[in-house]
Design a protein around this motif. Sequence first.
Motif, short mmCIF file in Angstrom:
data_model
loop_
_atom_site.label_atom_id
_atom_site.label_comp_id
_atom_site.label_asym_id
_atom_site.label_seq_id
_atom_site.Cartn_x
_atom_site.Cartn_y
_atom_site.Cartn_z
N UNK A 126 0.96 -1.30 -0.02
CA UNK A 126 -0.08 -0.04 0.01
C UNK A 126 0.91 1.30 0.01
N UNK A 127 1.90 1.45 0.53
CA UNK A 127 2.89 2.35 0.95
C UNK A 127 3.50 2.86 -0.48
N UNK A 128 3.72 1.97 -1.53
CA UNK A 128 4.20 2.47 -2.69
C UNK A 128 3.30 3.47 -3.25
N UNK A 129 2.04 3.29 -3.05
CA UNK A 129 1.01 4.62 -3.62
C UNK A 129 1.08 5.90 -3.13
N UNK A 130 1.37 5.72 -1.56
CA UNK A 130 1.38 7.21 -1.08
C UNK A 130 3.05 7.77 -1.58
N UNK A 131 3.77 6.89 -1.48
CA UNK A 131 5.18 7.40 -1.84
C UNK A 131 5.05 7.67 -3.37
N UNK A 132 4.42 7.10 -4.25
CA UNK A 132 4.31 7.73 -5.48
C UNK A 132 3.64 8.96 -5.63
N UNK A 133 2.64 9.36 -4.71
CA UNK A 133 2.13 10.79 -4.66
C UNK A 133 3.26 11.77 -4.60
N UNK A 134 4.16 11.56 -4.04
CA UNK A 134 5.11 12.60 -3.63
C UNK A 134 5.86 13.12 -4.59
N UNK A 135 5.76 12.49 -5.86
CA UNK A 135 6.34 13.17 -7.10
C UNK A 135 5.54 14.44 -7.53
N UNK A 136 4.35 14.40 -7.22
CA UNK A 136 3.37 15.44 -7.65
C UNK A 136 3.19 16.44 -6.77
N UNK A 137 2.80 17.57 -7.08
CA UNK A 137 2.54 18.89 -6.28
C UNK A 137 0.86 18.63 -5.80
N UNK A 138 0.17 18.05 -6.79
CA UNK A 138 -1.28 17.70 -6.45
C UNK A 138 -1.26 16.38 -5.68
N UNK A 139 -2.63 16.43 -4.93
CA UNK A 139 -2.94 15.18 -3.77
C UNK A 139 -4.37 15.06 -4.12
N UNK A 140 -4.79 13.61 -4.04
CA UNK A 140 -5.98 13.30 -3.89
C UNK A 140 -6.42 13.85 -2.39
N UNK A 141 -7.68 14.54 -2.60
CA UNK A 141 -8.43 14.95 -1.40
C UNK A 141 -8.40 14.04 -0.30
N UNK A 142 -8.53 12.82 -0.44
CA UNK A 142 -8.98 11.80 0.70
C UNK A 142 -7.95 10.52 -0.09
N UNK A 143 -7.50 9.90 0.81
CA UNK A 143 -6.77 8.60 0.60
C UNK A 143 -6.98 7.40 1.67
N UNK A 144 -7.06 6.33 1.52
CA UNK A 144 -6.92 5.27 2.37
C UNK A 144 -6.07 4.05 2.18
N UNK A 145 -5.71 3.32 3.09
CA UNK A 145 -4.83 2.08 3.20
C UNK A 145 -5.25 1.23 3.95
N UNK A 146 -4.82 -0.08 3.91
CA UNK A 146 -4.95 -0.94 4.87
C UNK A 146 -3.69 -0.88 5.76
N UNK A 147 -3.87 -1.12 7.06
CA UNK A 147 -2.88 -0.94 8.10
C UNK A 147 -2.14 -2.24 8.35
N UNK A 148 -1.08 -2.24 8.60
CA UNK A 148 -0.22 -3.39 9.09
C UNK A 148 -0.10 -3.33 10.41
N UNK A 149 -1.00 -4.44 11.21
CA UNK A 149 -0.90 -4.40 12.64
C UNK A 149 0.06 -5.24 13.24
N UNK A 150 1.17 -5.67 12.48
CA UNK A 150 2.27 -6.53 13.13
C UNK A 150 2.95 -5.98 14.46
N UNK A 151 3.05 -4.37 14.24
CA UNK A 151 3.85 -4.02 15.44
C UNK A 151 3.29 -2.33 15.56
N UNK A 152 3.36 -2.00 16.76
CA UNK A 152 2.82 -0.36 16.87
C UNK A 152 3.86 0.45 15.70
N UNK A 153 5.11 0.05 15.76
CA UNK A 153 6.03 0.73 14.77
C UNK A 153 5.43 0.75 13.49
N UNK A 154 4.91 -0.37 12.91
CA UNK A 154 4.37 -0.31 11.46
C UNK A 154 3.22 0.38 11.47
N UNK A 155 2.34 0.22 12.50
CA UNK A 155 1.12 1.31 12.53
C UNK A 155 1.47 2.79 12.44
#
Length: 273
Positions: A126-155
């Motif tokens: 999922x993080x590949x999509x948010x990282x890909x957005x950083x190449x642009x000055x524009x952004x979606x108004x809203x975005x959602x991803x599934x959370x990795x619950x394996x650790x608090x760090x990942x969350x």
Amino acid sequence: MNRSLIFDIGCHIGEDSEFYLKKGFHVVAVEANPALCVILRKRFVKEIIEGRFVLVEKAIAERDGQVEFFVNKASIWGTIRSHMAERNAAAGAESTKISVPSTRFRSLIEQFGMPYYLKVDIEGADHLCLEGLQSFSDRPMYASIEVDQSSVFEMHQSVKLFKQTGYTRFQIVNQGLVPLVRSPNPASEGQYAPHEFPEGATGTFGKELPGEWITETQSRLEFVKIFARNKLDGLSKKAPGLKMLRSRVPGSWYDLHGALPAELENSQYHSPS
């Protein structure tokens, strides 16, 4: 930004795309599993002909070309991540490895423009999509991803990445409760569409989310609580004497929704040239 466009990344069998189409949005859907793509082409044949539904039969990956994809017998667990396939196998859900076409997320933006809402559920990538957005000055108004619950760090990493991408408001959605949610009438996003969300659906989005938008700090604290609750639930299942510690909240997976600053909500956006 194209306010009539939604990206459904990890379309599965179209549980979410059906809702977005009902509400009058155009959808660019990405699905890597060839068998599921067959289902999607049949399910949305009318919308494909109308040009309202575009199916990209590729996996989101670090590069354009080909990538190994693990097709799981539980179809929602298809992934390009070998460690996710190993986790699924340990849970009794074996995968079969195949090769599929791949695309970088930024390539989708360059081809179709910037969506109003970006929904992502691609099992560990999922993080590949948010990282890909950083190449642009524009952004979606809203975005959602599934959370990795394996650790608090990942969350917390999910919150951090949203913040780095420009999102300042957050909602954490218990996906196990989504089938209880109903699309509000009058609608706050698109047009009103009576809809019942099946198990596994992402549910409502943007201004139609049922919760309150919270800060980065509040989100981090909430994830600590969720992780602790998960640990207690796990202990209570192993030790019957600890049953009283078990949470009354149904065990689930969680999506993290991000929104741009509120003052941008009514601004006019343009897709990148």
